[in-house]
Enzyme design. Structure first.
Site, PDB file in Angstrom:
ATOM      1  N   SER A  72      -9.448 -28.899  -3.441  1.00 29.74           N
ATOM      2  CA  SER A  72      -7.978 -28.827  -4.012  1.00 29.74           C
ATOM      3  C   SER A  72      -7.083 -29.524  -3.079  1.00 29.74           C
ATOM      4  O   SER A  72      -7.381 -29.778  -1.797  1.00 29.74           O
ATOM      5  CB  SER A  72      -7.930 -27.457  -4.167  1.00 29.74           C
TER       6      SER A  72
ATOM      7  N   TYR B  35      -7.111 -18.592  -0.881  1.00 32.81           N
ATOM      8  CA  TYR B  35      -7.622 -19.816  -1.483  1.00 32.81           C
ATOM      9  C   TYR B  35      -7.615 -21.045  -0.511  1.00 32.81           C
ATOM     10  O   TYR B  35      -8.571 -22.135  -0.536  1.00 32.81           O
ATOM     11  CB  TYR B  35      -6.668 -19.847  -2.742  1.00 32.81           C
TER      12      TYR B  35
HETATM   13  N1  LIG Z   1      -6.150 -26.108 -12.234  1.00 29.63           N
HETATM   14  C1  LIG Z   1      -5.812 -26.295 -11.076  1.00 29.63           C
HETATM   15  O1  LIG Z   1      -4.582 -26.729 -10.880  1.00 29.63           O
HETATM   16  C2  LIG Z   1      -6.864 -26.748  -9.851  1.00 29.63           C
HETATM   17  C3  LIG Z   1      -6.407 -27.435  -8.953  1.00 29.63           C
HETATM   18  C4  LIG Z   1      -7.043 -27.731  -7.711  1.00 29.63           C
HETATM   19  C5  LIG Z   1      -8.576 -27.147  -7.707  1.00 29.63           C
HETATM   20  N2  LIG Z   1      -8.994 -26.440  -9.093  1.00 29.63           N
HETATM   21  C6  LIG Z   1     -10.342 -26.017  -8.648  1.00 29.63           C
HETATM   22  O2  LIG Z   1     -10.915 -26.395  -9.964  1.00 29.63           O
HETATM   23  C7  LIG Z   1     -12.121 -25.653 -10.403  1.00 29.63           C
HETATM   24  C8  LIG Z   1     -12.152 -25.259 -11.830  1.00 29.63           C
HETATM   25  O3  LIG Z   1     -10.788 -24.643 -12.203  1.00 29.63           O
HETATM   26  P1  LIG Z   1      -9.927 -24.534 -13.440  1.00 29.63           P
HETATM   27  O4  LIG Z   1      -8.671 -25.030 -13.053  1.00 29.63           O
HETATM   28  O5  LIG Z   1     -10.684 -25.580 -14.424  1.00 29.63           O
HETATM   29  O6  LIG Z   1      -9.996 -22.987 -13.828  1.00 29.63           O
HETATM   30  P2  LIG Z   1     -10.376 -22.351 -15.009  1.00 29.63           P
HETATM   31  O7  LIG Z   1     -10.066 -20.933 -14.640  1.00 29.63           O
HETATM   32  O8  LIG Z   1     -10.315 -22.936 -16.132  1.00 29.63           O
HETATM   33  O9  LIG Z   1     -12.134 -22.431 -14.790  1.00 29.63           O
HETATM   34  C9  LIG Z   1     -12.686 -21.882 -13.664  1.00 29.63           C
HETATM   35  C10 LIG Z   1     -14.248 -21.554 -14.016  1.00 29.63           C
HETATM   36  O10 LIG Z   1     -14.836 -21.060 -13.088  1.00 29.63           O
HETATM   37  C11 LIG Z   1     -15.525 -19.885 -13.267  1.00 29.63           C
HETATM   38  N3  LIG Z   1     -15.847 -18.705 -12.650  1.00 29.63           N
HETATM   39  C12 LIG Z   1     -14.825 -18.001 -11.742  1.00 29.63           C
HETATM   40  N4  LIG Z   1     -15.450 -17.097 -11.193  1.00 29.63           N
HETATM   41  C13 LIG Z   1     -16.843 -17.097 -11.529  1.00 29.63           C
HETATM   42  C14 LIG Z   1     -18.117 -16.538 -11.128  1.00 29.63           C
HETATM   43  N5  LIG Z   1     -17.997 -15.507 -10.377  1.00 29.63           N
HETATM   44  N6  LIG Z   1     -19.204 -17.022 -11.594  1.00 29.63           N
HETATM   45  C15 LIG Z   1     -19.310 -17.954 -12.511  1.00 29.63           C
HETATM   46  N7  LIG Z   1     -18.322 -18.979 -12.731  1.00 29.63           N
HETATM   47  C16 LIG Z   1     -17.086 -18.307 -12.429  1.00 29.63           C
HETATM   48  C17 LIG Z   1     -14.541 -19.479 -14.586  1.00 29.63           C
HETATM   49  O11 LIG Z   1     -15.506 -18.620 -15.574  1.00 29.63           O
HETATM   50  C18 LIG Z   1     -14.200 -20.615 -15.245  1.00 29.63           C
HETATM   51  O12 LIG Z   1     -15.227 -21.054 -16.082  1.00 29.63           O
HETATM   52  C19 LIG Z   1     -11.874 -24.369  -9.422  1.00 29.63           C
HETATM   53  O13 LIG Z   1     -12.735 -24.335  -8.222  1.00 29.63           O
HETATM   54  C20 LIG Z   1     -10.503 -24.442  -8.935  1.00 29.63           C
HETATM   55  O14 LIG Z   1     -10.188 -23.881  -7.679  1.00 29.63           O
HETATM   56  C21 LIG Z   1      -8.222 -26.417  -9.858  1.00 29.63           C
END
Ligand SMILES: NC(=O)c1ccc[n+]([C@@H]2O[C@H](COP(=O)([O-])OP(=O)(O)OC[C@H]3O[C@@H](n4cnc5c(N)ncnc54)[C@H](O)[C@@H]3O)[C@@H](O)[C@H]2O)c1
Length: 250
Positions: A143, A156
Site C-alpha cells: 500500500s 496497518y
Molecule cells: N482498497 C484500498 O484502498 C487499498 C489500498 C492499498 C492496499 N490495499 C490492499 O489490497 C488488498 C485487497 O484489499 P481490497 O481493497 O480489495 O479489500 P477487500 O476487503 O475488498 O478485499 C480483501 C480480501 O481479503 C480477504 N481477507 C481478509 N481477511 C482474510 C483472512 N483472514 N483470510 C482470507 N482472506 C481474508 C477478504 O475476505 C477479501 O476477499 C489488501 O491487502 C489491502 O490492504 C487496498
C-alpha cells in the site's frame, strides 16, 4: 494477441472481493489457471462459476490466512491438482481505523497476522515449489501506507511497511532460483474495504488527496499485477509499483 499467462498457475489470496477479485478475472482471461483463496464459500463459488462460464479456469479453496493449517493446505492442494505454482499474489488483508493507544493487543495481532504473517507462511510453503521449477513470481499487495503514515492506521502502516521490506529480502534470497518478488502499492481504491470503513463524505475528500482527483479502481491495480506476473516484467524484482494516482509524488 497471445494469452499473457497461458497455462500459468496463479494463487490469489483474498480473491473473493475488491482487488483480488479483479485479479481473478484479469488472470483467467489471460489463460491462467487461477486458484482463489478466501473465507466466504458463497462468494468464492460464485466467482468460480462466473469464470468457468466465461470459458476460464478458476478453483475456489476455502482459506483463512490467519490459520497456518489453512495456508499449508491451500499450497499443498494447488500443487497436487496442478503440479506447479507460477504466481502467488499475497492480497488478503484488512484495514483498521483506531489510534494506537486505544487499540487492543488482540486487534494489533489480528492485523499483523492477516496482513503480514500470512505472507511469510504463503511464501514459506510456495517457495520450495517455485525453487523446483526454477521460476516464479510473488506479488505482495502492500500500500502507499507502507511508505507514508496515516492517522488511525498504526498496525496497518506497520504491516504494509514490513511487507515492502520483506519483499526486498525475498527478492535477494531467491533471485538465484529464478523467483521474482515485488509489491504493488495502491493508493485508495474503490473496494468494499474502503467503503466499509469510511463514509461517502470522507471518501470524496480522500479522492482529492490523489493528484489525479479520484480514487483508483480495482482493475487499475489488477493491470499492474498482470504485468508483474507475466514475462513482460522478467527483469523486475525487489521493487514496488505504485498505482496511486500520484499520491506519493507529493
Ligand atoms: N482498497 C484500498 O484502498 C487499498 C489500498 C492499498 C492496499 N490495499 C490492499 O489490497 C488488498 C485487497 O484489499 P481490497 O481493497 O480489495 O479489500 P477487500 O476487503 O475488498 O478485499 C480483501 C480480501 O481479503 C480477504 N481477507 C481478509 N481477511 C482474510 C483472512 N483472514 N483470510 C482470507 N482472506 C481474508 C477478504 O475476505 C477479501 O476477499 C489488501 O491487502 C489491502 O490492504 C487496498
Amino acid at each position: 494477441m497471445p494469452e499473457r499467462l497461458k497455462d500459468r498457475v496463479a494463487i490469489i489470496t483474498g480473491g473473493t472481493s475488491g482487488i483480488g477479485e479483479a485479479c481473478v478475472y484479469f488472470f483467467s482471461r489471460e489463460g491462467a489457471q487461477v486458484v482463489l483463496a478466501g473465507r466466504s464459500e458463497e462468494k468464492g463459488e460464485k466467482i468460480q462459476a462466473q469464470v468457468l462460464q466465461e470459458g476460464g479456469r478458476a478453483l475456489f479453496l476455502r482459506t483463512d490466512v490467519s490459520r497456518a493449517e489453512d495456508i499449508k493446505n491451500l499450497i499443498q492442494q494447488t500443487r497436487e491438482r496442478f503440479q506447479r505454482i507460477d504466481v502467488l499474489i499475497n492480497n488478503a488483508g484488512i484495514g483498521q481505523q483506531i489510534p494506537l493507544h486505544l487499540m487492543e493487543e488482540s486487534e494489533w495481532d489480528r492485523v499483523l497476522d492477516i496482513n503480514l504473517k500470512s505472507v511469510f507462511l504463503c511464501c514459506k510453503y510456495t517457495i520450495p515449489v517455485m525453487q523446483e521449477q526454477k521460476q516464479g513470481s510473488i506479488i505482495n499487495m502492500a500500500s502507499i501506507l507502507g511508505l507514508v503514515g496515516f492517522r488511525g492506521a498504526g498496525a496497518y502502516n506497520a504491516s504494509k511497511g514490513g511487507m515492502r521490506l520483506l519483499t526486498r529480502n525475498l527478492a535477494l534470497e531467491y533471485a538465484k532460483d529464478g523467483i521474482r518478488v515485488n509489491t504493488i502499492c495502491p493508493g485508495f481504491i474503490e473496494t468494499p474495504m474502503l467503503e466499509k470503513e469510511l463514509d461517502p463524505e470522507t471518501l470524496k475528500a480522500m479522492a482529492q488527496l490523489h493528484p489525479l482527483g479520484r480514487l483508483g479502481k480495482p482493475e487499475e491495480v489488477a493491470g499492474a499485477a498482470l504485468y508483474l506476473a507475466s514475462e513482460e516484467s522478467s527483469f523486475v524484482t525487489g521493487t514496488d509499483i505504485f498505482v496511486d494516482g500520484g499520491y506519493t509524488a507529493q
